[in-house]
Design a protein around this motif. Structure first.
Motif, PDB file in Angstrom:
ATOM      1  N   ALA A  79      26.446  37.397  40.497  1.00 14.60           N
ATOM      2  CA  ALA A  79      26.436  36.765  39.546  1.00 14.60           C
ATOM      3  C   ALA A  79      25.341  35.951  38.951  1.00 14.60           C
ATOM      4  CB  ALA A  79      27.641  36.318  39.614  1.00 14.60           C
ATOM      5  N   ALA A 133      35.425  32.987  33.277  1.00 18.02           N
ATOM      6  CA  ALA A 133      35.370  33.331  35.165  1.00 18.02           C
ATOM      7  C   ALA A 133      37.245  33.895  35.004  1.00 18.02           C
ATOM      8  CB  ALA A 133      34.454  32.629  35.766  1.00 18.02           C
ATOM      9  N   LEU A 187      33.996  37.964  35.822  1.00 11.52           N
ATOM     10  CA  LEU A 187      33.526  37.619  34.467  1.00 11.52           C
ATOM     11  C   LEU A 187      33.697  38.922  33.804  1.00 11.52           C
ATOM     12  CD1 LEU A 187      30.309  36.896  36.122  1.00 11.52           C
ATOM     13  CD2 LEU A 187      31.829  35.350  35.648  1.00 11.52           C
ATOM     14  N   ALA A 222      31.941  33.316  28.264  1.00 11.93           N
ATOM     15  CA  ALA A 222      32.197  33.789  28.976  1.00 11.93           C
ATOM     16  C   ALA A 222      33.847  33.339  29.567  1.00 11.93           C
ATOM     17  CB  ALA A 222      30.995  33.455  30.049  1.00 11.93           C
TER      18      ALA A 222
END
Length: 175
Positions: A60, A27, A82, A25
């Motif tokens: 989130a 951000a 994200l 992931a």
């Protein structure tokens, strides 16, 4: 327009389902990006099989609970987008890296992979991971090299004999 409780629950469940199966992931802060630019980023993300979502930080935090990305919860601050890599661990990092070069308002904040959070400076390393096809081609080239060298070496013996006989023949014809 504020979201209803049911919409928030649905969004939390959706992001959680994606986070359960994601490899990595990223951000990034998206402050100042126009809607048309965000649409082009989303289209590019769909092409590269990256799940891209702008989610409130409170949603989130709930969405990543129980996943490898739970380690990110303390770092959710400000307007964040994200990006989850669905198939290729480096896909989200490559997407954010390439788009942030085009648009300076997209600022990577941190990356997460295998239950660990890393600074945005590690985005480059994650983005440089080979895709599945690249990794397979490198593996196949590595596996093919010894047999190819053996075949070349074995083929060289009769070739050298033929060249030697041709040189002897040429020498006899000349002299």
């Amino acid at each position: 327009m504020p979201m209803s409780l049911e919409q928030k629950k649905a969004m939390t469940a959706e992001v959680n389902a994606v986070a359960q199966s994601a490899h990595s992931a990223v951000a990034a802060e998206y402050r100042g990006i126009k809607a048309t630019q965000m649409d082009s980023l989303r289209a590019q993300a769909r092409k590269e099989r990256v799940y891209l979502r702008v989610v409130k930080n409170s949603i989130a935090r709930r969405a990543v609970e129980g996943t490898d990305f739970e380690c990110m919860t303390e770092r959710f601050e400000g307007p964040l987008m994200l990006a989850f890599s669905q198939e290729d661990p480096g896909a989200a990092a490559r997407l954010v890296k390439s788009y942030s070069k085009e648009n300076a308002k997209l600022v990577p904040k941190f990356v997460a992979i295998s239950g660990a959070v890393y600074e945005a400076s590690e985005l480059e390393r994650l983005a440089s991971l080979p895709t599945r096809d690249e990794a397979l081609s490198k593996l196949m080239a590595t596996m093919k090299a010894p047999t190819q060298k053996l075949a070349t070496t074995l083929n060289e013996v009769p070739g050298k004999l033929v060249r030697t006989l041709a040189a002897v023949r040429d020498a006899k014809q000349a002299g």
